[in-house]
Design a protein around this motif. Structure first.
Motif, PDB file in Angstrom:
ATOM      1  N   SER A 104       0.890  -1.267  -0.050  1.00  0.00           N
ATOM      2  CA  SER A 104       0.025  -0.114   0.012  1.00  0.00           C
ATOM      3  C   SER A 104       0.950   1.335   0.048  1.00  0.00           C
ATOM      4  O   SER A 104       1.409   1.601   1.133  1.00  0.00           O
ATOM      5  CB  SER A 104      -0.775   0.075   1.403  1.00  0.00           C
ATOM      6  OG  SER A 104      -1.294  -1.355   1.486  1.00  0.00           O
ATOM      7  N   PRO A 105       1.184   1.458  -1.075  1.00  0.00           N
ATOM      8  CA  PRO A 105       2.190   2.741  -1.359  1.00  0.00           C
ATOM      9  C   PRO A 105       1.864   4.246  -0.376  1.00  0.00           C
ATOM     10  O   PRO A 105       2.299   4.830  -0.182  1.00  0.00           O
ATOM     11  CB  PRO A 105       2.518   3.053  -2.800  1.00  0.00           C
ATOM     12  CG  PRO A 105       1.695   1.829  -3.408  1.00  0.00           C
ATOM     13  CD  PRO A 105       0.997   1.160  -2.366  1.00  0.00           C
TER      14      PRO A 105
ATOM     15  N   ARG B  25      -6.271   5.737   3.980  1.00  0.00           N
ATOM     16  CA  ARG B  25      -4.941   6.174   3.125  1.00  0.00           C
ATOM     17  C   ARG B  25      -3.818   5.411   3.891  1.00  0.00           C
ATOM     18  O   ARG B  25      -2.869   5.203   3.455  1.00  0.00           O
ATOM     19  CB  ARG B  25      -4.841   7.625   3.219  1.00  0.00           C
ATOM     20  CG  ARG B  25      -3.996   8.294   2.368  1.00  0.00           C
ATOM     21  CD  ARG B  25      -3.887   9.782   2.428  1.00  0.00           C
ATOM     22  NE  ARG B  25      -5.176  10.368   2.364  1.00  0.00           N
ATOM     23  CZ  ARG B  25      -5.447  11.363   3.083  1.00  0.00           C
ATOM     24  NH1 ARG B  25      -4.643  12.278   3.717  1.00  0.00           N
ATOM     25  NH2 ARG B  25      -6.938  12.081   3.149  1.00  0.00           N
ATOM     26  N   VAL B  26      -3.920   5.431   5.241  1.00  0.00           N
ATOM     27  CA  VAL B  26      -3.006   5.008   6.263  1.00  0.00           C
ATOM     28  C   VAL B  26      -2.812   3.489   6.440  1.00  0.00           C
ATOM     29  O   VAL B  26      -1.672   2.847   6.786  1.00  0.00           O
ATOM     30  CB  VAL B  26      -2.966   5.599   7.523  1.00  0.00           C
ATOM     31  CG1 VAL B  26      -3.056   7.139   7.298  1.00  0.00           C
ATOM     32  CG2 VAL B  26      -3.952   5.268   8.243  1.00  0.00           C
TER      33      VAL B  26
ATOM     34  N   ALA C 136      -6.690  -3.261   4.437  1.00  0.00           N
ATOM     35  CA  ALA C 136      -7.757  -3.882   5.025  1.00  0.00           C
ATOM     36  C   ALA C 136      -9.075  -3.150   5.273  1.00  0.00           C
ATOM     37  O   ALA C 136      -9.976  -3.601   5.507  1.00  0.00           O
ATOM     38  CB  ALA C 136      -7.310  -4.595   6.492  1.00  0.00           C
ATOM     39  N   THR C 137      -8.642  -1.769   5.118  1.00  0.00           N
ATOM     40  CA  THR C 137      -9.842  -0.930   5.097  1.00  0.00           C
ATOM     41  C   THR C 137      -9.502  -0.145   3.644  1.00  0.00           C
ATOM     42  O   THR C 137      -8.696   0.296   3.714  1.00  0.00           O
ATOM     43  CB  THR C 137      -9.991   0.047   6.380  1.00  0.00           C
ATOM     44  OG1 THR C 137     -11.098   0.679   6.222  1.00  0.00           O
ATOM     45  CG2 THR C 137      -8.683   0.816   6.512  1.00  0.00           C
TER      46      THR C 137
ATOM     47  N   ALA D  82      -5.514   5.933  14.981  1.00  0.00           N
ATOM     48  CA  ALA D  82      -4.675   7.151  14.869  1.00  0.00           C
ATOM     49  C   ALA D  82      -5.119   8.131  13.717  1.00  0.00           C
ATOM     50  O   ALA D  82      -5.376   9.283  14.269  1.00  0.00           O
ATOM     51  CB  ALA D  82      -3.338   6.783  15.122  1.00  0.00           C
ATOM     52  N   ALA D  83      -5.542   7.583  12.737  1.00  0.00           N
ATOM     53  CA  ALA D  83      -6.000   8.701  11.607  1.00  0.00           C
ATOM     54  C   ALA D  83      -7.435   9.145  11.544  1.00  0.00           C
ATOM     55  O   ALA D  83      -7.676  10.229  11.038  1.00  0.00           O
ATOM     56  CB  ALA D  83      -5.538   7.790  10.301  1.00  0.00           C
ATOM     57  N   CYS D  84      -8.270   8.571  12.249  1.00  0.00           N
ATOM     58  CA  CYS D  84      -9.484   9.037  12.226  1.00  0.00           C
ATOM     59  C   CYS D  84      -9.976  10.116  13.070  1.00  0.00           C
ATOM     60  O   CYS D  84      -9.729  10.243  14.299  1.00  0.00           O
ATOM     61  CB  CYS D  84     -10.749   7.944  12.616  1.00  0.00           C
ATOM     62  SG  CYS D  84     -12.176   8.444  12.880  1.00  0.00           S
ATOM     63  N   PRO D  85     -10.333  11.332  12.476  1.00  0.00           N
ATOM     64  CA  PRO D  85     -10.510  12.459  13.342  1.00  0.00           C
ATOM     65  C   PRO D  85     -11.752  12.435  14.007  1.00  0.00           C
ATOM     66  O   PRO D  85     -12.003  13.505  14.672  1.00  0.00           O
ATOM     67  CB  PRO D  85     -10.710  13.420  12.239  1.00  0.00           C
ATOM     68  CG  PRO D  85     -10.346  12.996  10.981  1.00  0.00           C
ATOM     69  CD  PRO D  85     -10.672  11.498  10.958  1.00  0.00           C
TER      70      PRO D  85
END
Lengths: 385, 262, 127
Positions: free
Chosen positions: A121-122, B134-135, B140-141, B164-167
């Motif tokens: 996943s780049p 994105r992260v 997996a998502t 961690a990324a979900c605001p």
């Protein structure tokens, strides 16, 4: 060369046994964690990353610090570092191994870790982090093996190793730039969303890593007849001094932006750290200690008279490492989650199993370092005979 | 007073719901092509499709309904969401927050009476520009073409980067085995195992057989609307044309697809 | 070779011991007890024939999980044209209702532990 690690005096084997005991204890708790789940730690719905990831963050800096020894020696012919480069490379191997281990113990499904490679996943920074970490490990293994083997034979290393070494220098910078990117690109976490995070990581790495290297040199001088030389140690001390000054400067820059703009979602993290928030003040003494130690370290290092005395230098290095460890290895990760995106303040305290598992990982790193240093010193000892 | 909020054309909906209900209730009089358990939807059940699923939450529907948990109970029951009874291990897909927490950037001192403690239903916003997908290092998502932000529990390695990324704090992690904490397991849907992240999935398994999300159906005041934002004739579009709606943390650029009518 | 007098006989004894199951089974004509699966009582056919399922059921399940979750392909078309909903709990266990008499027989025999059941629910009896 590896057989050199299997011969040693009683002190050596005693130390190895202590390390194995620490590893076995934590290993048993890790089995428990595999069975029960990560709930065995102090982590919670709001604070999803904690001690394990924080250790990884701290150790990435230590790993990258090898570059501070390689760069002057290989790019600028600074001969005084000749005996120390191998120590820096071995420290990097040990630190990167611990980084990968800390990530693995933090995973909820570690058996699936290979999915990162199976489904690249780049767009994910964790993907790149694994590539650069493993690449750096490979580089250091190859470089140290080739250099030490050549040294043992009394020859110059083969020509092809030079570009590999030169490659490892920007690669070292990349490993914690990428690690900083894990944090600094998240809109959800205003505490981490700052462009100066990657430069801060570099500055603290170049402070804590060479400090650790200085301490290791001083320890080795006690335990064996290895002497890095006054010039090498002093040059490392100067590097630590400047890096620590830059590090403190960068932190002050963070203070200014957050506190002067007075934007609540930036300010409240600093308030949590230094004053406490909604009655939660667990990190306050730690944060003040870290800041005080950082200033103390700067004062000790800036004075040339003190820096040139081994005892004071050792003290300065210890304060640097402790200060940065508190900041990176304890405070930074957790504070990103407190307060939560919904404004909730959650206490996070690492549990005993969590700490023992972490200690076991440190034990593995110390074991690797011990074995590698024993090999290096034995090879050098041979040559002297 | 609450407007009838039905997402799809009513006749079509009744037709699909009827066929699905027959399959679900397991009437032995219905011969199936092969022997299957009676709760499995028939092979012929048609999915609901869209180009961009969105939900509209009418905050007034929760007024005077203190203690109502119909939507939460329906969701958590349908999806085997565990209840550990402590905030450390807590797993939740949909829940209520106070206005000041759900809309922290919209809170002020003299907010209109009743708003300060107004309960706001929060869930995954299935953002159009999701930072969580994105992260994810294993995908997996991911965001489906119809807008649902999906979870693949077979692939998740439990790194919690998405949390961690979900605001919005929408995601939960399974800190321990959830099964002991599920009061009554619904066999139609799997449970999860320790070590994976989970969140609202817009009931994609129900959409696949022509059913609306469980929370939408369960609300006693029809407070939730669900539909295709790209369909100009859909209910959600009609509502958004006539009523002003806000979203959570719009300044972050995530483009959340859950709209709130205040 | 040093100590050949001890090593070679020792190796021979070792090989004899380690191959014991093979030659004992051949000598006495006894076969290891094979696992016996109980077929479902009131279902006529599986989605495919026995030989195929015995060999490929694991791959079928693995393919299904990606096809359902990631590709939204929820209907399986068997080789003879019959259509089924892809589902472990609802499909496979819909007919093989007693997991311990069917799936577990072979899995326990071979000491294989698929972790599907950590998440996918085993229905109680006949639903």
């Amino acid at each position: 060369m590896f057989e050199k690690a299997l011969s040693g005096d009683r002190r050596y084997w005693g130390w190895i046994i202590v390390l194995l005991a620490v590893i076995a204890t934590g290993g048993r708790f890790y089995l428990r964690q595999l069975e029960y789940g990560l709930g065995i730690t102090g982590l919670s719905r709001d604070v999803a990353w904690g001690f394990y990831i924080a250790q990884f963050t701290f150790l990435v800096g230590v790993a990258a610090s090898a570059v501070m020894v390689l760069l002057p020696y290989y790019l600028h012919d600074f001969k005084a570092f000749a005996r120390v480069t191998i120590l820096g490379e071995f420290l990097a191997i040990s630190a990167v191994t611990m980084c990968v281990m800390f990530i693995l113990v933090d995973l909820g499904q570690p058996a699936r870790a290979v999915n990162i490679m199976l489904y690249p996943s780049p767009r994910s920074i964790l993907f790149w982090d694994l590539i650069v970490l493993n690449g750096y490990l490979l580089l250091n293994v190859v470089i140290s093996r080739v250099s030490l083997a050549a040294e043992r034979k009394g020859e110059a290393p083969p020509l092809w190793i030079k570009p590999v070494i030169v490659l490892s220098i920007p690669w070292a910078v990349s490993i914690h730039t990428v690690t900083a990117f894990i944090y600094s690109g998240l809109a959800a976490r205003p505490f981490w969303l700052t462009a100066i995070l990657a430069p801060r990581f570099l500055a603290s790495a170049f402070s804590s890593g060479p400090s650790l290297l200085i301490l290791l040199c001083l320890i080795l001088r006690r335990l064996s007849n290895f002497d890095a030389g006054k010039e090498a140690v002093q040059k490392l001390a100067v590097i630590v001094t400047y890096a620590m000054l830059v590090n403190v400067f960068f932190v002050l820059m963070e203070f200014f932006t957050a506190l002067y703009s007075d934007i609540p979602e930036h300010v409240e993290h600093f308030r949590y750290l230094y004053l406490g928030l909604e009655g939660h003040a667990e990190l306050v003494p730690w944060m003040w200690a870290s800041s005080a130690l950082a200033l103390l370290a700067v004062l000790l290092l800036v004075s040339r008279r003190l820096r040139e005395q081994p005892a004071w230098l050792a003290l300065a290095c210890i304060t640097v490492i402790v200060s940065i460890w508190i900041e990176k290895g304890l405070v930074m990760v957790v504070t990103g989650f407190v307060p939560s995106p919904l404004g909730k303040v959650t206490t996070y305290v690492p549990t005993v199993p969590e700490l023992l598992i972490s200690l076991a990982v440190y034990g593995c790193g110390a074991l690797i370092l011990t074995l590698l240093y024993k090999i290096a010193l034995s090879v050098r000892g041979e040559l002297r005979a | 007073m609450a407007a009838k909020l039905v997402a799809v054309n009513r006749r079509k909906f009744l037709k699909i719901a009827g066929a699905a209900a027959l399959g679900l209730t397991g009437s032995p009089a219905v011969p199936l092509l092969a022997r299957e358990p009676t709760w499995l939807p028939p092979v012929t059940a048609e999915p609901l499709t869209a180009r961009r699923w969105a939900m509209v939450v009418d905050l007034r529907a929760c007024l005077h309904e203190d203690g109502c948990r119909d939507c939460i109970a329906a969701c958590h029951r349908a999806h085997n969401v565990p209840d550990f009874g402590n905030p450390k291990d807590e797993v939740k897909w949909i829940w209520k927050e106070h206005y000041g927490e759900a809309f922290a950037d919209q809170a002020y001192d003299y907010v209109s009476a009743g708003f300060e403690h107004r309960e706001v239903l929060v869930l995954c916003n299935h953002c159009d520009n999701p930072p969580c997908t994105r992260v994810c290092p294993t995908q997996a998502t991911w965001k489906r073409e119809d807008g649902v932000v999906m979870m693949d529990w077979h692939r998740c390695i439990g790194c919690r980067y998405c949390i961690a990324a979900c605001p919005y704090g929408s995601r939960s992690f399974n800190w321990r085995d959830p099964r002991p904490a599920i009061a009554e397991i619904t066999p139609q849907f799997p449970t999860r195992t320790r070590g994976v992240v989970e969140k609202c999935n817009f009931c994609e398994e129900r959409l696949a057989v022509g059913l609306l999300p469980a929370c939408v159906e369960a609300c006693r005041n029809r407070g939730l609307a669900f539909g295709d934002l790209e369909d100009a004739g859909s209910e959600v579009r009609r509502i958004l044309r006539t009523r002003y709606a806000i979203r959570r943390k719009p300044g972050l650029g995530t483009q959340p697809e859950v709209y709130y009518l205040v | 070779m040093y100590d050949a007098g001890k090593i070679i006989p020792g190796l021979l004894i070792f090989f004899a011991l380690i191959t014991f199951p093979i030659w004992y089974g051949l000598a006495t004509g006894q076969d290891a007890p094979a696992p016996k699966i109980e077929k479902p009582k009131d279902a006529d056919r599986c989605i495919e024939d026995t030989a195929f399922m015995r060999k490929e059921h694991m791959q079928v399940v693995m393919d299904w999980r990606d096809e359902v979750v990631r590709d939204r392909q929820r209907v399986y078309v068997a080789s003879d044209g019959r259509r089924f909903r892809k589902s472990l709990t609802g499909g496979c266990l819909g007919c093989h209702t007693d997991k311990s008499a069917s799936c577990d027989r072979c899995h326990d025999y071979l000491s294989v532990r698929p972790y599907c059941w950590e998440c996918h629910v085993v229905p109680q009896g006949d639903q």
